[in-house]
Design a protein around this motif. Structure first.
Motif, PDB file in Angstrom:
ATOM      1  N   ARG A  98      31.425  51.480  38.984  1.00  0.00           N
ATOM      2  CA  ARG A  98      30.839  52.527  38.134  1.00  0.00           C
ATOM      3  C   ARG A  98      31.353  52.400  36.696  1.00  0.00           C
ATOM      4  O   ARG A  98      30.599  52.603  35.732  1.00  0.00           O
ATOM      5  CB  ARG A  98      31.183  53.905  38.692  1.00  0.00           C
ATOM      6  N   GLU A  99      32.637  52.047  36.574  1.00  0.00           N
ATOM      7  CA  GLU A  99      33.221  51.925  35.241  1.00  0.00           C
ATOM      8  C   GLU A  99      32.841  50.612  34.562  1.00  0.00           C
ATOM      9  O   GLU A  99      32.735  50.549  33.331  1.00  0.00           O
ATOM     10  CB  GLU A  99      34.743  52.033  35.329  1.00  0.00           C
ATOM     11  N   TYR A 100      32.654  49.557  35.359  1.00  0.00           N
ATOM     12  CA  TYR A 100      32.341  48.227  34.815  1.00  0.00           C
ATOM     13  C   TYR A 100      31.106  47.668  35.526  1.00  0.00           C
ATOM     14  O   TYR A 100      31.196  46.715  36.309  1.00  0.00           O
ATOM     15  CB  TYR A 100      33.524  47.281  34.998  1.00  0.00           C
ATOM     16  N   PRO A 101      29.928  48.225  35.257  1.00  0.00           N
ATOM     17  CA  PRO A 101      28.716  47.757  35.953  1.00  0.00           C
ATOM     18  C   PRO A 101      28.381  46.302  35.667  1.00  0.00           C
ATOM     19  O   PRO A 101      27.680  45.652  36.447  1.00  0.00           O
ATOM     20  CB  PRO A 101      27.627  48.701  35.421  1.00  0.00           C
ATOM     21  N   SER A 102      28.893  45.773  34.566  1.00  0.00           N
ATOM     22  CA  SER A 102      28.591  44.377  34.230  1.00  0.00           C
ATOM     23  C   SER A 102      29.280  43.392  35.174  1.00  0.00           C
ATOM     24  O   SER A 102      28.983  42.189  35.133  1.00  0.00           O
ATOM     25  CB  SER A 102      29.028  44.081  32.793  1.00  0.00           C
ATOM     26  N   LEU A 103      30.183  43.886  36.011  1.00  0.00           N
ATOM     27  CA  LEU A 103      30.901  42.998  36.930  1.00  0.00           C
ATOM     28  C   LEU A 103      30.134  42.758  38.228  1.00  0.00           C
ATOM     29  O   LEU A 103      30.662  42.129  39.137  1.00  0.00           O
ATOM     30  CB  LEU A 103      32.282  43.575  37.253  1.00  0.00           C
ATOM     31  N   SER A 132      31.613  38.499  42.844  1.00  0.00           N
ATOM     32  CA  SER A 132      31.909  37.086  43.124  1.00  0.00           C
ATOM     33  C   SER A 132      31.686  36.196  41.909  1.00  0.00           C
ATOM     34  O   SER A 132      32.230  35.089  41.846  1.00  0.00           O
ATOM     35  CB  SER A 132      31.047  36.594  44.287  1.00  0.00           C
ATOM     36  N   MET A 133      30.897  36.685  40.925  1.00  0.00           N
ATOM     37  CA  MET A 133      30.644  35.893  39.722  1.00  0.00           C
ATOM     38  C   MET A 133      31.644  36.218  38.607  1.00  0.00           C
ATOM     39  O   MET A 133      31.584  35.617  37.536  1.00  0.00           O
ATOM     40  CB  MET A 133      29.217  36.147  39.220  1.00  0.00           C
ATOM     41  N   HIS A 134      32.545  37.149  38.849  1.00  0.00           N
ATOM     42  CA  HIS A 134      33.543  37.547  37.843  1.00  0.00           C
ATOM     43  C   HIS A 134      34.912  37.633  38.514  1.00  0.00           C
ATOM     44  O   HIS A 134      35.596  38.652  38.447  1.00  0.00           O
ATOM     45  CB  HIS A 134      33.158  38.889  37.210  1.00  0.00           C
ATOM     46  N   GLU A 135      35.315  36.555  39.134  1.00  0.00           N
ATOM     47  CA  GLU A 135      36.493  36.570  40.003  1.00  0.00           C
ATOM     48  C   GLU A 135      37.767  36.960  39.263  1.00  0.00           C
ATOM     49  O   GLU A 135      38.490  37.870  39.687  1.00  0.00           O
ATOM     50  CB  GLU A 135      36.649  35.192  40.654  1.00  0.00           C
ATOM     51  N   LEU A 136      38.065  36.293  38.158  1.00  0.00           N
ATOM     52  CA  LEU A 136      39.338  36.540  37.467  1.00  0.00           C
ATOM     53  C   LEU A 136      39.406  37.957  36.903  1.00  0.00           C
ATOM     54  O   LEU A 136      40.452  38.621  36.981  1.00  0.00           O
ATOM     55  CB  LEU A 136      39.537  35.513  36.358  1.00  0.00           C
ATOM     56  N   THR A 137      38.305  38.431  36.347  1.00  0.00           N
ATOM     57  CA  THR A 137      38.296  39.795  35.816  1.00  0.00           C
ATOM     58  C   THR A 137      38.479  40.809  36.930  1.00  0.00           C
ATOM     59  O   THR A 137      39.207  41.799  36.786  1.00  0.00           O
ATOM     60  CB  THR A 137      36.970  40.065  35.085  1.00  0.00           C
ATOM     61  N   TRP A 138      37.819  40.555  38.052  1.00  0.00           N
ATOM     62  CA  TRP A 138      37.931  41.458  39.200  1.00  0.00           C
ATOM     63  C   TRP A 138      39.362  41.487  39.727  1.00  0.00           C
ATOM     64  O   TRP A 138      39.894  42.551  40.029  1.00  0.00           O
ATOM     65  CB  TRP A 138      36.966  41.022  40.276  1.00  0.00           C
ATOM     66  N   PHE A 139      39.990  40.330  39.821  1.00  0.00           N
ATOM     67  CA  PHE A 139      41.382  40.270  40.280  1.00  0.00           C
ATOM     68  C   PHE A 139      42.298  41.030  39.321  1.00  0.00           C
ATOM     69  O   PHE A 139      43.226  41.722  39.746  1.00  0.00           O
ATOM     70  CB  PHE A 139      41.851  38.819  40.389  1.00  0.00           C
ATOM     71  N   ARG A 140      42.044  40.897  38.017  1.00  0.00           N
ATOM     72  CA  ARG A 140      42.895  41.563  37.027  1.00  0.00           C
ATOM     73  C   ARG A 140      42.781  43.087  37.157  1.00  0.00           C
ATOM     74  O   ARG A 140      43.790  43.808  37.067  1.00  0.00           O
ATOM     75  CB  ARG A 140      42.509  41.115  35.619  1.00  0.00           C
ATOM     76  N   LEU A 141      41.579  43.587  37.388  1.00  0.00           N
ATOM     77  CA  LEU A 141      41.402  45.024  37.572  1.00  0.00           C
ATOM     78  C   LEU A 141      42.068  45.504  38.859  1.00  0.00           C
ATOM     79  O   LEU A 141      42.673  46.585  38.890  1.00  0.00           O
ATOM     80  CB  LEU A 141      39.904  45.359  37.597  1.00  0.00           C
ATOM     81  N   GLN A 142      41.978  44.706  39.918  1.00  0.00           N
ATOM     82  CA  GLN A 142      42.648  45.068  41.169  1.00  0.00           C
ATOM     83  C   GLN A 142      44.159  45.128  40.975  1.00  0.00           C
ATOM     84  O   GLN A 142      44.831  46.001  41.540  1.00  0.00           O
ATOM     85  CB  GLN A 142      42.289  44.069  42.263  1.00  0.00           C
ATOM     86  N   LYS A 143      44.686  44.224  40.174  1.00  0.00           N
ATOM     87  CA  LYS A 143      46.120  44.234  39.880  1.00  0.00           C
ATOM     88  C   LYS A 143      46.516  45.522  39.179  1.00  0.00           C
ATOM     89  O   LYS A 143      47.507  46.174  39.541  1.00  0.00           O
ATOM     90  CB  LYS A 143      46.461  43.024  39.008  1.00  0.00           C
ATOM     91  N   GLN A 144      45.738  45.924  38.191  1.00  0.00           N
ATOM     92  CA  GLN A 144      46.044  47.150  37.456  1.00  0.00           C
ATOM     93  C   GLN A 144      46.000  48.371  38.364  1.00  0.00           C
ATOM     94  O   GLN A 144      46.898  49.225  38.317  1.00  0.00           O
ATOM     95  CB  GLN A 144      45.051  47.307  36.308  1.00  0.00           C
ATOM     96  N   ILE A 145      44.969  48.448  39.200  1.00  0.00           N
ATOM     97  CA  ILE A 145      44.839  49.588  40.116  1.00  0.00           C
ATOM     98  C   ILE A 145      45.978  49.593  41.125  1.00  0.00           C
ATOM     99  O   ILE A 145      46.544  50.652  41.462  1.00  0.00           O
ATOM    100  CB  ILE A 145      43.485  49.548  40.841  1.00  0.00           C
ATOM    101  N   ALA A 146      46.358  48.406  41.624  1.00  0.00           N
ATOM    102  CA  ALA A 146      47.417  48.318  42.636  1.00  0.00           C
ATOM    103  C   ALA A 146      48.741  48.842  42.084  1.00  0.00           C
ATOM    104  O   ALA A 146      49.414  49.664  42.726  1.00  0.00           O
ATOM    105  CB  ALA A 146      47.569  46.875  43.111  1.00  0.00           C
TER     106      ALA A 146
END
Length: 438
Positions: free
Chosen positions: A272-277, A281-295
């Protein structure tokens, strides 16, 4: 300490004991036996590598750093030679079983080198027959590959401490890099190996020369991976960048963690916050970075709002998940995960006691036992910090299970050693009396 030499230093009966239940499992349950999880993902990755020429995992249209390339390269080689049909599946599972059996031979050698061959035989036979080990070794997972590399790495570590020969150092370096190619979390273990060598009195100048040779081997292995990551992602990625997903998953284990109560809600929130993602699966590194921040945000909130449940989860509950749960998601030969729960708990509890007993009585081998302790503590800490899953410890079960046999060996050695000392002392006093009477 010499180990019996038949097939690569392990007795033939052990090879057969390890191969038999695994081959029977493959042919009884068929080549399509799967847990519908990582094993299918690795197989798809190999297919896409051959079809598209791209090392990928989540989608064939985007490269990945989800995992190291070892298992994908191996599976791709199997598919290239034998095809992707039934024959290829059988060939792949048989090869994985052979690699796992090679690892069991390495377990025998490592434990035998530290103690006696009969101790190595007991530990290796236990791993050969334990149902979770049998099942995992017939699946396309990193566990059997890592177990083989790790067991031989341990054997070479003990061997290098004794021989201090360059060829053994190279053997250690190669097995260490093979382990990294399937599970990079082994990388920091080398610190314990260096500490062990220093405790064994390794000459410093020789250690530095051998370390230089080992580093050269590491660079040869890692350079292609680093170059690929630089060309594809335009940044240096030492190993993988997927550890943040397990870190996030780990914040949903135990009790008392902050809301939401499942990872799916986090995913929907991020999208919802980053609909462009979309798609992720096409934005792997960005997705991992956001998961790190949330974790890390969840961990900080958890520690602040409910420190008691936080520390109980990470220091008590997660280690129990790792060690007291037997991993058997698919029942084989009438054996279920639930039926092994009591056995796993008993074996682990007895093994922990055994490791302490061994440390007390195993004079001359306490540094080897300390290395085992440090390894077990290291992996328990790593998996507890990230995501505790009972499958992750399957490749190092043998280190835990060695506690009781090694303790028995240490006790027998201490008793026999004291008896021999007493016998020599009595013999010496007898000779002294005879000389005096003359």
């Amino acid at each position: 300490m010499r180990t019996g030499r038949t097939w690569l230093g392990a007795p033939a009966w052990l090879w057969l004991l390890a191969l038999a239940p695994r081959l029977v499992t493959i042919f009884v349950y068929g080549p399509h036996l799967t847990i519908h999880s990582d094993d299918e993902g690795y197989y798809r990755s190999a297919l896409w590598l051959l079809q598209k020429g791209t090392f990928s995992y989540y989608t064939p249209d985007a490269p990945t750093v989800h995992m190291m390339p070892g298992i994908t390269l191996l599976l791709a080689g199997i598919i290239w030679v034998f095809g992707a049909g039934t024959v290829g599946l059988y060939a792949g599972k048989i090869l994985f079983t052979l690699i796992a059996t090679l690892g069991i031979a390495g377990i025998y050698r490592a434990v035998s080198r530290m103690t006696r061959p009969w101790v190595g035989a007991v530990v290796a036979a236990a791993i050969a027959l334990y149902p979770p080990e049998v099942l995992v070794d017939t699946l396309f997972l990193t566990e059997p590959l890592f177990m083989a590399a790790f067991a031989w790495m341990f054997d070479f570590t003990f061997k290098v401490a004794e021989s201090r020969r360059l060829r053994d150092v190279l053997g250690l370096a190669i097995t260490f890099m093979l382990a990294i190619y399937v599970r990079p979390n082994v990388a920091l273990w080398i610190v314990f190996a260096l500490l062990y060598f220093l405790m064994k009195g390794y000459p410093r100048p020789l250690l530095w020369r051998h370390l230089g040779a080992a580093v050269l081997v590491g660079l040869i292995f890692m350079a292609p991976w680093w170059i690929r990551n630089e060309m594809v992602f335009h940044r240096l990625i030492l190993f993988t960048d997927d550890s943040w997903n397990p870190l996030l998953l780990g914040t949903f284990e135990g009790y008392g963690y902050p809301p939401p109560t499942n990872e799916g809600a986090i995913e929907h929130q991020l999208l919802r916050e980053y609909p462009s993602l979309r798609p992720q699966s096409m934005h792997e590194l960005t997705w991992f970075r956001l998961q790190k921040q949330i974790a890390f945000k969840r961990m900080g909130e958890w520690l602040k709002t409910n420190p008691s449940s936080f520390w109980t989860t990470y220091l008590w509950l997660k280690p129990q998940i790792l060690w007291l749960r037997a991993y058997l998601p698919i029942p084989i030969f009438g054996i279920t995960e639930a039926s092994l729960r009591g056995l796993q708990t008993w074996v682990v509890d007895a093994s922990i006691v055994g490791h302490f007993v061994a440390m007390v009585f195993a004079r001359g081998r306490r540094r080897e036992i300390l290395l085992i302790w440090l390894t077990l503590l290291y992996y328990t800490a790593v998996f507890s910090f990230f995501f505790a899953f009972e499958r992750y410890n399957v490749p190092i079960d043998w280190l835990m299970f060695s506690g009781v046999p090694v303790a028995v060996w240490a006790l027998l050695r201490a008793i026999v050693g004291e008896e021999r000392k007493g016998a020599r002392a009595k013999s010496g006093r007898g000779r002294s009396r005879r000389r005096t009477s003359r």
